[in-house]
Design a protein around this motif. Structure first.
Motif, PDB file in Angstrom:
ATOM      1  N   PHE A   1      16.029 -75.474 -23.701  1.00  0.00           N
ATOM      2  CA  PHE A   1      14.777 -75.997 -24.220  1.00  0.00           C
ATOM      3  C   PHE A   1      14.598 -75.566 -25.679  1.00  0.00           C
ATOM      4  CE2 PHE A   1      13.197 -75.878 -19.658  1.00  0.00           C
ATOM      5  CZ  PHE A   1      13.220 -77.257 -19.511  1.00  0.00           C
ATOM      6  N   PRO A   2      14.064 -76.450 -26.519  1.00  0.00           N
ATOM      7  CA  PRO A   2      13.844 -76.085 -27.926  1.00  0.00           C
ATOM      8  C   PRO A   2      12.817 -74.975 -28.070  1.00  0.00           C
ATOM      9  CG  PRO A   2      13.740 -78.473 -27.598  1.00  0.00           C
ATOM     10  CD  PRO A   2      13.736 -77.855 -26.242  1.00  0.00           C
ATOM     11  N   GLY A   3      13.032 -74.154 -29.074  1.00  0.00           N
ATOM     12  CA  GLY A   3      12.121 -73.067 -29.385  1.00  0.00           C
ATOM     13  C   GLY A   3      12.613 -72.354 -30.629  1.00  0.00           C
ATOM     14  N   LEU A   4      11.984 -71.259 -30.953  1.00  0.00           N
ATOM     15  CA  LEU A   4      12.371 -70.518 -32.151  1.00  0.00           C
ATOM     16  C   LEU A   4      13.802 -69.991 -32.042  1.00  0.00           C
ATOM     17  CD1 LEU A   4      11.474 -69.487 -34.914  1.00  0.00           C
ATOM     18  CD2 LEU A   4      10.528 -67.458 -33.785  1.00  0.00           C
ATOM     19  N   GLY A   5      14.178 -69.505 -30.854  1.00  0.00           N
ATOM     20  CA  GLY A   5      15.517 -68.971 -30.665  1.00  0.00           C
ATOM     21  C   GLY A   5      16.603 -70.021 -30.820  1.00  0.00           C
ATOM     22  N   THR A   6      16.409 -71.171 -30.205  1.00  0.00           N
ATOM     23  CA  THR A   6      17.423 -72.223 -30.310  1.00  0.00           C
ATOM     24  C   THR A   6      17.493 -72.774 -31.733  1.00  0.00           C
ATOM     25  OG1 THR A   6      15.823 -73.895 -29.562  1.00  0.00           O
ATOM     26  CG2 THR A   6      17.233 -72.891 -27.886  1.00  0.00           C
TER      27      THR A   6
ATOM     28  N   ARG B   1       9.597 -86.106 -35.668  1.00  0.00           N
ATOM     29  CA  ARG B   1       8.175 -86.156 -35.309  1.00  0.00           C
ATOM     30  C   ARG B   1       7.972 -85.638 -33.887  1.00  0.00           C
ATOM     31  NH1 ARG B   1       6.004 -92.078 -35.475  1.00  0.00           N
ATOM     32  NH2 ARG B   1       5.834 -91.662 -37.702  1.00  0.00           N
ATOM     33  N   ASN B   2       8.822 -86.071 -32.976  1.00  0.00           N
ATOM     34  CA  ASN B   2       8.652 -85.671 -31.587  1.00  0.00           C
ATOM     35  C   ASN B   2       9.194 -84.274 -31.306  1.00  0.00           C
ATOM     36  OD1 ASN B   2       7.209 -87.883 -30.676  1.00  0.00           O
ATOM     37  ND2 ASN B   2       9.049 -89.115 -30.454  1.00  0.00           N
ATOM     38  N   GLN B   3      10.158 -83.814 -32.098  1.00  0.00           N
ATOM     39  CA  GLN B   3      10.554 -82.412 -31.991  1.00  0.00           C
ATOM     40  C   GLN B   3       9.377 -81.502 -32.363  1.00  0.00           C
ATOM     41  OE1 GLN B   3      14.063 -82.227 -34.468  1.00  0.00           O
ATOM     42  NE2 GLN B   3      15.442 -82.682 -32.764  1.00  0.00           N
ATOM     43  N   GLU B   4       8.668 -81.880 -33.409  1.00  0.00           N
ATOM     44  CA  GLU B   4       7.469 -81.130 -33.812  1.00  0.00           C
ATOM     45  C   GLU B   4       6.411 -81.194 -32.716  1.00  0.00           C
ATOM     46  OE1 GLU B   4       4.765 -79.323 -36.883  1.00  0.00           O
ATOM     47  OE2 GLU B   4       6.934 -79.414 -36.583  1.00  0.00           O
ATOM     48  N   ARG B   5       6.215 -82.366 -32.136  1.00  0.00           N
ATOM     49  CA  ARG B   5       5.217 -82.519 -31.069  1.00  0.00           C
ATOM     50  C   ARG B   5       5.539 -81.575 -29.903  1.00  0.00           C
ATOM     51  NH1 ARG B   5       1.724 -86.396 -29.930  1.00  0.00           N
ATOM     52  NH2 ARG B   5       2.651 -87.801 -31.482  1.00  0.00           N
ATOM     53  N   TYR B   6       6.803 -81.518 -29.534  1.00  0.00           N
ATOM     54  CA  TYR B   6       7.209 -80.663 -28.424  1.00  0.00           C
ATOM     55  C   TYR B   6       6.942 -79.192 -28.752  1.00  0.00           C
ATOM     56  CZ  TYR B   6      10.133 -78.126 -25.133  1.00  0.00           C
ATOM     57  OH  TYR B   6      10.569 -77.244 -24.183  1.00  0.00           O
ATOM     58  N   LEU B   7       7.344 -78.757 -29.948  1.00  0.00           N
ATOM     59  CA  LEU B   7       7.179 -77.355 -30.323  1.00  0.00           C
ATOM     60  C   LEU B   7       5.704 -76.962 -30.359  1.00  0.00           C
ATOM     61  CD1 LEU B   7       9.902 -77.112 -33.099  1.00  0.00           C
ATOM     62  CD2 LEU B   7       9.947 -75.974 -30.865  1.00  0.00           C
ATOM     63  N   VAL B   8       4.868 -77.826 -30.896  1.00  0.00           N
ATOM     64  CA  VAL B   8       3.433 -77.539 -30.927  1.00  0.00           C
ATOM     65  C   VAL B   8       2.874 -77.457 -29.509  1.00  0.00           C
ATOM     66  CG1 VAL B   8       1.171 -78.444 -31.593  1.00  0.00           C
ATOM     67  CG2 VAL B   8       3.048 -78.508 -33.228  1.00  0.00           C
ATOM     68  N   ALA B   9       3.279 -78.391 -28.652  1.00  0.00           N
ATOM     69  CA  ALA B   9       2.742 -78.439 -27.293  1.00  0.00           C
ATOM     70  C   ALA B   9       3.153 -77.227 -26.469  1.00  0.00           C
ATOM     71  CB  ALA B   9       3.204 -79.725 -26.603  1.00  0.00           C
TER      72      ALA B   9
ATOM     73  N   GLY C   1       3.168 -73.706 -29.735  1.00  0.00           N
ATOM     74  CA  GLY C   1       2.078 -73.525 -30.672  1.00  0.00           C
ATOM     75  C   GLY C   1       2.446 -73.900 -32.093  1.00  0.00           C
ATOM     76  N   PRO C   2       1.439 -74.169 -32.935  1.00  0.00           N
ATOM     77  CA  PRO C   2       1.690 -74.653 -34.297  1.00  0.00           C
ATOM     78  C   PRO C   2       2.392 -73.644 -35.196  1.00  0.00           C
ATOM     79  CG  PRO C   2      -0.654 -74.224 -33.946  1.00  0.00           C
ATOM     80  CD  PRO C   2      -0.007 -74.141 -32.612  1.00  0.00           C
ATOM     81  N   VAL C   3       2.199 -72.353 -34.968  1.00  0.00           N
ATOM     82  CA  VAL C   3       2.845 -71.351 -35.820  1.00  0.00           C
ATOM     83  C   VAL C   3       4.359 -71.388 -35.624  1.00  0.00           C
ATOM     84  CG1 VAL C   3       3.089 -68.890 -36.312  1.00  0.00           C
ATOM     85  CG2 VAL C   3       0.815 -69.871 -35.922  1.00  0.00           C
ATOM     86  N   VAL C   4       4.807 -71.403 -34.382  1.00  0.00           N
ATOM     87  CA  VAL C   4       6.244 -71.486 -34.104  1.00  0.00           C
ATOM     88  C   VAL C   4       6.813 -72.796 -34.639  1.00  0.00           C
ATOM     89  CG1 VAL C   4       7.973 -71.693 -32.269  1.00  0.00           C
ATOM     90  CG2 VAL C   4       6.192 -69.939 -32.125  1.00  0.00           C
ATOM     91  N   ALA C   5       6.076 -73.879 -34.461  1.00  0.00           N
ATOM     92  CA  ALA C   5       6.548 -75.168 -34.971  1.00  0.00           C
ATOM     93  C   ALA C   5       6.742 -75.110 -36.480  1.00  0.00           C
ATOM     94  CB  ALA C   5       5.564 -76.268 -34.601  1.00  0.00           C
ATOM     95  N   TRP C   6       5.804 -74.489 -37.178  1.00  0.00           N
ATOM     96  CA  TRP C   6       5.908 -74.384 -38.638  1.00  0.00           C
ATOM     97  C   TRP C   6       7.091 -73.504 -39.041  1.00  0.00           C
ATOM     98  CZ3 TRP C   6       5.434 -70.374 -42.209  1.00  0.00           C
ATOM     99  CH2 TRP C   6       5.284 -70.782 -43.549  1.00  0.00           C
ATOM    100  N   LEU C   7       7.304 -72.388 -38.341  1.00  0.00           N
ATOM    101  CA  LEU C   7       8.422 -71.498 -38.641  1.00  0.00           C
ATOM    102  C   LEU C   7       9.772 -72.184 -38.407  1.00  0.00           C
ATOM    103  CD1 LEU C   7       7.152 -68.153 -37.048  1.00  0.00           C
ATOM    104  CD2 LEU C   7       7.410 -68.652 -39.492  1.00  0.00           C
TER     105      LEU C   7
END
Length: 321
Positions: free
Chosen positions: A139-144, A242-250, A253-259
């Motif tokens: 699953f996408p996240g900061l680590g991946t 766009r949808n990668q960002e949507r997933y990360l925010v959902a 959270g927005p901070v991880v998505a921005w990082l």
């Protein structure tokens, strides 16, 4: 399918202007039906094609039920409509450019039948030349995203490969068998994911509710994915990020998505620079990825193209009263 019998599997195909690849998809489904010897049904949802796709689907001997939309909508909404329409216990989600290899459906079915907490089972995807594509990931996240920025994507993020069925985070929906009862508990796919990311979000929400996904290498499917160029390619890139960002925010959270934005942009920047000197590579295409990763909420994507198409349907022809 046996007349009057309740299907075990619903083959669910979504397509838009894929008349050149749809016959092979339906031919493969017909072969799978003969091999299964189980009650099945075939549903084809046509997303307002302007080619011969609807005629091909209706005339094909596989006997598909055809849902012909007059207005275009997103892949997630289309797959959810098929999941709601399907009468089987399982729905095999396919793109129009997916070509099942002999026995793939049975391998996927057996995997889900053996594991009652598995909601999805994904096939190994092959290019037309037979080379295996990555088809299961963490699953996408900061680590991946960090692993990708360090160019360790294949080692740390890709989960497909090998010969044995195993649990993974998510599989691509070009060939994904879904336990309909499980998917229904979370309302199927989120239509806000117009294209891309919808199956990732589905499998993440299923995982959050105690289900899991299996990757089944013995099930093989050729994915005849066409490479868009020009405006089509740019719209796909915009929609992807766009949808990668949507997933990360959902889910983070927005901070991880921005990082994650600069980390995700870095490997594309490296490829853009390399493409300046390597023959056969497009630095422009990689630069589009960089821009869309850093500013995922800007640009014209596939959603806007579909909205423009639908708007034309409502515009009276010139000279009309």
């Amino acid at each position: 399918m046996t007349a009057g019998a309740t299907p075990v599997i619903s083959f669910c195909v979504v397509g838009t202007n894929g008349a050149d690849v749809l016959p092979a998809c339906l031919d493969a489904i017909a072969r799978e039906q003969r091999l299964l010897e189980l009650p099945t049904e075939v549903l084809v949802l046509d997303n307002a094609s302007t080619d011969e796709s609807v005629r091909i689907a209706r005339e094909h001997p596989v006997g598909a039920t055809v849902i012909a939309l007059e207005r275009r909508q997103g892949k997630a909404a289309n797959d959810s409509l098929l999941l709601d329409t399907a009468r089987g216990r399982y729905a095999l989600l396919l793109n129009e450019d997916s070509e099942l290899q002999a026995g793939a459906t049975k391998e996927l079915l057996d995997a889900l039948e053996r594991d009652p907490r598995a909601a999805c089972a994904g096939a190994a995807l092959l290019r037309p030349d037979g080379v295996e594509q990555p088809s299961a990931w963490r699953f996408p996240g900061l680590g991946t995203t960090l692993a990708q920025s360090l160019l360790l994507h294949r080692a740390l993020v890709v989960q497909s490969g090998g010969a044995s069925t195993r649990r993974v985070d998510w599989c691509q929906s070009a060939c994904l068998l879904v336990r309909i009862a499980a998917s229904a508990t979370i309302g199927h796919l989120d239509p806000e994911y117009f294209v891309y990311g919808d199956e990732v979000d589905l499998q993440r929400r299923l995982a959050d509710n105690g289900w899991h996904t299996l990757h089944v290498p013995a099930a093989r499917c050729v994915h005849h994915e066409g490479l868009s160029t020009g405006a089509g390619a740019r719209r796909r890139i915009v929609e992807l990020h766009r949808n990668q960002e949507r997933y990360l925010v959902a889910h983070h959270g927005p901070v991880v998505a921005w990082l994650c934005r600069p980390l995700a942009a870095w490997p594309y920047l490296l490829r853009a620079l390399a493409a300046l000197v390597l023959p056969g590579h497009s630095p422009r295409r990689y630069w589009w990825h960089v821009r869309s990763t850093l500013a995922p909420n800007h640009g014209v994507g596939i959603r806007e193209a579909a909205e423009a198409f639908n708007a034309q349907l409502e515009t009276p022809p010139a000279g009309a009263a």
